[in-house]
Design a protein around this motif. Structure first.
Motif, PDB file in Angstrom:
ATOM      1  N   VAL A  58      50.923  27.640  41.216  1.00  0.00           N
ATOM      2  CA  VAL A  58      50.083  27.202  42.336  1.00  0.00           C
ATOM      3  C   VAL A  58      49.153  28.344  42.736  1.00  0.00           C
ATOM      4  N   GLY A  59      47.839  28.109  42.597  1.00  0.00           N
ATOM      5  CA  GLY A  59      46.851  29.125  42.975  1.00  0.00           C
ATOM      6  C   GLY A  59      46.213  29.739  41.743  1.00  0.00           C
ATOM      7  N   ALA A  60      44.880  29.591  41.639  1.00  0.00           N
ATOM      8  CA  ALA A  60      44.168  30.138  40.476  1.00  0.00           C
ATOM      9  C   ALA A  60      43.336  31.350  40.874  1.00  0.00           C
ATOM     10  N   LEU A  82      48.329  24.306  36.235  1.00  0.00           N
ATOM     11  CA  LEU A  82      47.820  25.267  37.222  1.00  0.00           C
ATOM     12  C   LEU A  82      47.110  24.470  38.308  1.00  0.00           C
ATOM     13  N   LEU A  83      47.630  24.582  39.533  1.00  0.00           N
ATOM     14  CA  LEU A  83      47.072  23.797  40.650  1.00  0.00           C
ATOM     15  C   LEU A  83      46.235  24.693  41.550  1.00  0.00           C
ATOM     16  N   GLU A  84      45.036  24.279  41.863  1.00  0.00           N
ATOM     17  CA  GLU A  84      44.154  25.071  42.726  1.00  0.00           C
ATOM     18  C   GLU A  84      43.566  24.173  43.813  1.00  0.00           C
ATOM     19  N   GLY A 144      44.214  50.213  46.864  1.00  0.00           N
ATOM     20  CA  GLY A 144      43.697  49.396  45.758  1.00  0.00           C
ATOM     21  C   GLY A 144      44.798  48.918  44.833  1.00  0.00           C
ATOM     22  N   GLN A 145      45.877  48.377  45.401  1.00  0.00           N
ATOM     23  CA  GLN A 145      47.022  48.027  44.561  1.00  0.00           C
ATOM     24  C   GLN A 145      47.359  46.535  44.546  1.00  0.00           C
ATOM     25  N   GLY A 146      46.672  45.703  45.366  1.00  0.00           N
ATOM     26  CA  GLY A 146      47.073  44.288  45.471  1.00  0.00           C
ATOM     27  C   GLY A 146      47.005  43.550  44.148  1.00  0.00           C
ATOM     28  N   ALA A 147      45.851  43.624  43.486  1.00  0.00           N
ATOM     29  CA  ALA A 147      45.702  42.914  42.213  1.00  0.00           C
ATOM     30  C   ALA A 147      46.566  43.578  41.132  1.00  0.00           C
ATOM     31  N   CYS A 148      46.650  44.918  41.201  1.00  0.00           N
ATOM     32  CA  CYS A 148      47.482  45.633  40.206  1.00  0.00           C
ATOM     33  C   CYS A 148      48.921  45.129  40.282  1.00  0.00           C
ATOM     34  N   LEU A 149      49.437  44.979  41.507  1.00  0.00           N
ATOM     35  CA  LEU A 149      50.817  44.495  41.655  1.00  0.00           C
ATOM     36  C   LEU A 149      50.958  43.049  41.190  1.00  0.00           C
ATOM     37  N   GLN A 194      32.469  39.478  53.491  1.00  0.00           N
ATOM     38  CA  GLN A 194      33.207  40.010  54.635  1.00  0.00           C
ATOM     39  C   GLN A 194      34.597  39.396  54.681  1.00  0.00           C
ATOM     40  N   GLN A 195      35.573  40.171  55.104  1.00  0.00           N
ATOM     41  CA  GLN A 195      36.945  39.664  55.130  1.00  0.00           C
ATOM     42  C   GLN A 195      37.769  40.370  56.200  1.00  0.00           C
ATOM     43  N   GLU A 196      38.611  39.633  56.879  1.00  0.00           N
ATOM     44  CA  GLU A 196      39.583  40.271  57.758  1.00  0.00           C
ATOM     45  C   GLU A 196      40.682  40.850  56.873  1.00  0.00           C
ATOM     46  N   ASP A 234      49.782  31.462  45.580  1.00  0.00           N
ATOM     47  CA  ASP A 234      48.804  30.833  46.465  1.00  0.00           C
ATOM     48  C   ASP A 234      48.334  31.756  47.595  1.00  0.00           C
ATOM     49  N   GLY A 235      48.380  33.061  47.340  1.00  0.00           N
ATOM     50  CA  GLY A 235      47.694  34.011  48.206  1.00  0.00           C
ATOM     51  C   GLY A 235      48.377  34.299  49.538  1.00  0.00           C
ATOM     52  N   THR A 236      47.671  35.048  50.373  1.00  0.00           N
ATOM     53  CA  THR A 236      48.225  35.559  51.637  1.00  0.00           C
ATOM     54  C   THR A 236      48.769  34.441  52.521  1.00  0.00           C
ATOM     55  N   TRP A 263      30.554  48.768  46.331  1.00  0.00           N
ATOM     56  CA  TRP A 263      30.976  49.543  47.505  1.00  0.00           C
ATOM     57  C   TRP A 263      31.860  48.682  48.400  1.00  0.00           C
ATOM     58  N   VAL A 264      32.750  49.348  49.125  1.00  0.00           N
ATOM     59  CA  VAL A 264      33.573  48.643  50.116  1.00  0.00           C
ATOM     60  C   VAL A 264      33.615  49.488  51.387  1.00  0.00           C
ATOM     61  N   ALA A 265      33.292  48.853  52.494  1.00  0.00           N
ATOM     62  CA  ALA A 265      33.305  49.529  53.797  1.00  0.00           C
ATOM     63  C   ALA A 265      34.395  48.891  54.651  1.00  0.00           C
TER      64      ALA A 265
HETATM   65  C1  LIG Z   1      38.497  44.393  50.703  1.00  0.00           C
HETATM   66  C2  LIG Z   1      39.513  44.272  49.597  1.00  0.00           C
HETATM   67  C3  LIG Z   1      39.447  45.136  48.510  1.00  0.00           C
HETATM   68  C4  LIG Z   1      40.414  45.056  47.507  1.00  0.00           C
HETATM   69  N1  LIG Z   1      40.361  45.928  46.459  1.00  0.00           N
HETATM   70  C5  LIG Z   1      41.339  45.938  45.526  1.00  0.00           C
HETATM   71  C6  LIG Z   1      41.310  46.869  44.448  1.00  0.00           C
HETATM   72  O1  LIG Z   1      40.378  47.653  44.313  1.00  0.00           O
HETATM   73  N2  LIG Z   1      42.344  46.859  43.557  1.00  0.00           N
HETATM   74  C7  LIG Z   1      43.377  45.973  43.662  1.00  0.00           C
HETATM   75  O2  LIG Z   1      44.294  46.000  42.813  1.00  0.00           O
HETATM   76  N3  LIG Z   1      43.416  45.045  44.660  1.00  0.00           N
HETATM   77  C8  LIG Z   1      42.423  45.022  45.580  1.00  0.00           C
HETATM   78  N4  LIG Z   1      42.443  44.087  46.595  1.00  0.00           N
HETATM   79  C9  LIG Z   1      43.561  43.114  46.649  1.00  0.00           C
HETATM   80  C10 LIG Z   1      43.330  41.969  45.686  1.00  0.00           C
HETATM   81  O3  LIG Z   1      42.048  41.413  45.860  1.00  0.00           O
HETATM   82  C11 LIG Z   1      44.375  40.891  45.909  1.00  0.00           C
HETATM   83  O4  LIG Z   1      45.649  41.483  45.981  1.00  0.00           O
HETATM   84  C12 LIG Z   1      44.376  39.875  44.781  1.00  0.00           C
HETATM   85  O5  LIG Z   1      43.105  39.315  44.585  1.00  0.00           O
HETATM   86  C13 LIG Z   1      45.397  38.777  45.085  1.00  0.00           C
HETATM   87  O6  LIG Z   1      45.329  37.785  44.093  1.00  0.00           O
HETATM   88  P1  LIG Z   1      46.252  36.478  44.226  1.00  0.00           P
HETATM   89  O7  LIG Z   1      45.965  35.696  42.984  1.00  0.00           O
HETATM   90  O8  LIG Z   1      47.647  36.854  44.526  1.00  0.00           O
HETATM   91  O9  LIG Z   1      45.723  35.726  45.526  1.00  0.00           O
HETATM   92  P2  LIG Z   1      44.315  35.029  45.803  1.00  0.00           P
HETATM   93  O10 LIG Z   1      43.218  35.733  45.105  1.00  0.00           O
HETATM   94  O11 LIG Z   1      44.227  34.870  47.276  1.00  0.00           O
HETATM   95  O12 LIG Z   1      44.438  33.596  45.111  1.00  0.00           O
HETATM   96  C14 LIG Z   1      45.179  32.566  45.695  1.00  0.00           C
HETATM   97  C15 LIG Z   1      44.642  31.258  45.165  1.00  0.00           C
HETATM   98  O13 LIG Z   1      45.494  30.208  45.605  1.00  0.00           O
HETATM   99  C16 LIG Z   1      44.691  29.136  46.096  1.00  0.00           C
HETATM  100  N5  LIG Z   1      45.511  28.417  47.101  1.00  0.00           N
HETATM  101  C17 LIG Z   1      45.845  28.843  48.329  1.00  0.00           C
HETATM  102  N6  LIG Z   1      46.618  27.940  48.955  1.00  0.00           N
HETATM  103  C18 LIG Z   1      46.768  26.911  48.082  1.00  0.00           C
HETATM  104  C19 LIG Z   1      47.468  25.679  48.142  1.00  0.00           C
HETATM  105  N7  LIG Z   1      48.159  25.319  49.235  1.00  0.00           N
HETATM  106  N8  LIG Z   1      47.429  24.847  47.069  1.00  0.00           N
HETATM  107  C20 LIG Z   1      46.736  25.207  45.953  1.00  0.00           C
HETATM  108  N9  LIG Z   1      46.044  26.362  45.841  1.00  0.00           N
HETATM  109  C21 LIG Z   1      46.076  27.215  46.895  1.00  0.00           C
HETATM  110  C22 LIG Z   1      43.470  29.811  46.687  1.00  0.00           C
HETATM  111  O14 LIG Z   1      42.379  28.904  46.793  1.00  0.00           O
HETATM  112  C23 LIG Z   1      43.237  30.925  45.684  1.00  0.00           C
HETATM  113  O15 LIG Z   1      42.438  30.501  44.598  1.00  0.00           O
HETATM  114  C24 LIG Z   1      41.465  44.115  47.594  1.00  0.00           C
HETATM  115  C25 LIG Z   1      41.513  43.215  48.678  1.00  0.00           C
HETATM  116  C26 LIG Z   1      40.540  43.300  49.668  1.00  0.00           C
HETATM  117  C27 LIG Z   1      40.619  42.345  50.826  1.00  0.00           C
END
Ligand SMILES: Cc1cc2nc3c(=O)[nH]c(=O)nc-3n(C[C@H](O)[C@H](O)[C@H](O)COP(=O)(O)OP(=O)(O)OC[C@H]3O[C@@H](n4cnc5c(N)ncnc54)[C@H](O)[C@@H]3O)c2cc1C
Length: 393
Positions: A7-9, A29-31, A304-309, A267-269, A151-153, A222-224
């Motif tokens: 779940v989540g692409a 893969l469900l998105e 910068g570890q979210g995607a790496c993890l 922009q992102q919180e 499915d992300g945060t 760049w990231v601020a």
């Molecule tokens: C400003 C910023 C800078 C960053 N820089 C870095 C960096 O330099 N290096 C690094 O490693 N990480 C970085 N990160 C972190 C990184 O971007 C994230 O950790 C990573 O993208 C998370 O991927 P994910 O697939 O887990 O989640 P997401 O990318 O959030 O993907 C989740 C997916 O699930 C889908 N979804 C959500 N809910 C549902 C549902 N109910 N049903 C179906 N689909 C759903 C969403 O639409 C989305 O497509 C950064 C983050 C930010 C905010």
């Protein structure tokens, strides 16, 4: 054939779906979104992220699109060095990649054993002992041996399986952009592009993707980050604010903000999970459910570890599923990933405290200490990152 529903692409879900499919699983893969679309920004991948992508069989694709990112040091807004740039050994040097290029590489890795269903917003999850794990969107139910919540945060699956874990603001907002190479400022030869500048509650990081051309999208990323909430104004006004906040900071910051188009701005919180879920694996029926990526350990981006993890999660899962029975693999994934994520989150929170220092006295103390703290923190993060390897049988 074993079956999985992912779940989540995002980056985590795409990497996992491809990895499972390449290991012989049938994957759905469900998105939630109508289209699978990457952000027009970039991502820094530390050696652990690169190693995880290699373990997933995506190493050669990555080499074609990644640009090495040498250490650019840390400066104060007045240009003074807080931490001088230092040469980094090749195995500790991160790379920077345009997210659209990474996305293309992950999509190419899906092969034809992945059924991608867009416009499916998962709302329910079933994970009980006697039943195959399943998710539903209110219209359809999707069952499988293994269910991967990527499915992300704001993960709905985590909300139901680990309700103790909540999403909170990290107290800052982030703005990112890639200035494409043809619009990038032409900087003097002795003007470094890469590096970090740190003020009171404000931070600016720049990383060059280079010109690239045939092999991916070039430009300067760049990231601020700024303390406070995201801005409600339109991108033009946000950009004007950024130019004011960072006025007088050392170049290339002014030049990069001047070359940025409002349409480039994302922009992102900044948000994080507090506390982390008590479990990342939930055995159910013949297999179970696992939490992966930001669904499991969303954290501020300071290291910068979210995607790496997320890539580590995917590589670990793939390796465990190859070597263990399915329910055992779900539990082994939980045991492997929880301490690892907790360590990186702890380091990130220490960095948050350094970055969010405000007030004149506190700032002076921070600046005095930063020369010592930051290299140590950055080193321990880099070491922890460099040391990670996918589990072996
Ligand atoms: C400003 C910023 C800078 C960053 N820089 C870095 C960096 O330099 N290096 C690094 O490693 N990480 C970085 N990160 C972190 C990184 O971007 C994230 O950790 C990573 O993208 C998370 O991927 P994910 O697939 O887990 O989640 P997401 O990318 O959030 O993907 C989740 C997916 O699930 C889908 N979804 C959500 N809910 C549902 C549902 N109910 N049903 C179906 N689909 C759903 C969403 O639409 C989305 O497509 C950064 C983050 C930010 C905010």
């Amino acid at each position: 054939m074993r079956t999985a529903v992912v779940v989540g692409a995002g980056l985590g879900g795409l990497a996992t779906a491809g990895a499972l499919a390449r290991s012989g699983w049938r994957v759905t893969l469900l998105e939630r979104a109508d289209r699978v679309r990457p952000e027009p920004t970039a991502v820094v991948l530390w050696p652990n992220g690169v190693r995880a992508l290699r373990a997933l069989g995506l190493g050669s694709g990555l080499e074609a699109i990644a640009t090495p990112l040498p250490d650019g040091g840390v400066r104060r807004p007045d240009g003074q060095w807080l931490v001088q740039p230092r040469p980094t050994p090749a195995d500790r040097t991160p790379v920077v990649v345009h997210r659209e290029d990474l996305h293309d590489a992950l999509i190419a890795g899906l092969g034809d054993q992945v059924e991608l269903r867009t416009g499916v917003a998962v709302r329910t999850v079933t994970a009980t002992a006697g039943q195959r794990p399943a998710v539903g969107d209110g219209r359809q139910t999707f069952e499988a041996d293994l269910l991967v919540a990527a499915d992300g945060t704001d993960s709905e699956i985590r909300r139901q399986l680990a309700p103790e874990s909540g999403v909170v603001s990290s107290g800052c907002a982030a703005w990112r952009a890639v200035v494409p190479w043809y619009r990038a400022p032409k900087l003097p030869a002795d003007q470094p592009v890469n590096g970090e500048t740190l003020g009171a509650g404000y931070r600016f990081v720049a990383a060059s993707l280079g010109e690239r051309g045939e092999s991916g999208r070039g430009g300067i990323y760049w990231v601020a980050t700024a303390a406070g909430a995201p801005r409600p104004e339109p991108p033009e006004t946000q950009l004007a604010l950024l130019r004011r906040w960072y006025a007088g900071w050392p170049e290339p910051i002014g030049a990069l903000l001047a070359a940025t188009d409002p349409a480039d701005l994302v922009q992102q919180e900044v948000r994080e999970l507090r506390p982390l879920p008590r479990a990342y694996g939930f055995p159910a029926g013949p297999g179970g459910v696992v939490l992966l990526g930001d669904a499991a350990h969303a954290m501020p981006p300071h290291l910068g570890q979210g995607a790496c993890l997320a890539f580590e999660d995917a590589a670990t899962l793939q390796s465990l599923l190859r070597d263990a029975r399915l329910p055992d693999a779900v539990q082994a994934y939980d045991r492997a990933r929880r301490p690892r994520a907790a360590t990186v989150v702890r380091q990130t929170r220490r960095m948050s405290a350094v970055l969010q220092t405000r007030g004149r006295l506190a700032l002076r103390a921070r600046d005095a200490a930063l020369g010592k703290i930051s290299p140590r923190l950055r080193n321990s993060a880099a070491t922890a990152a460099a040391q990670w390897t996918p589990p072996t049988p």
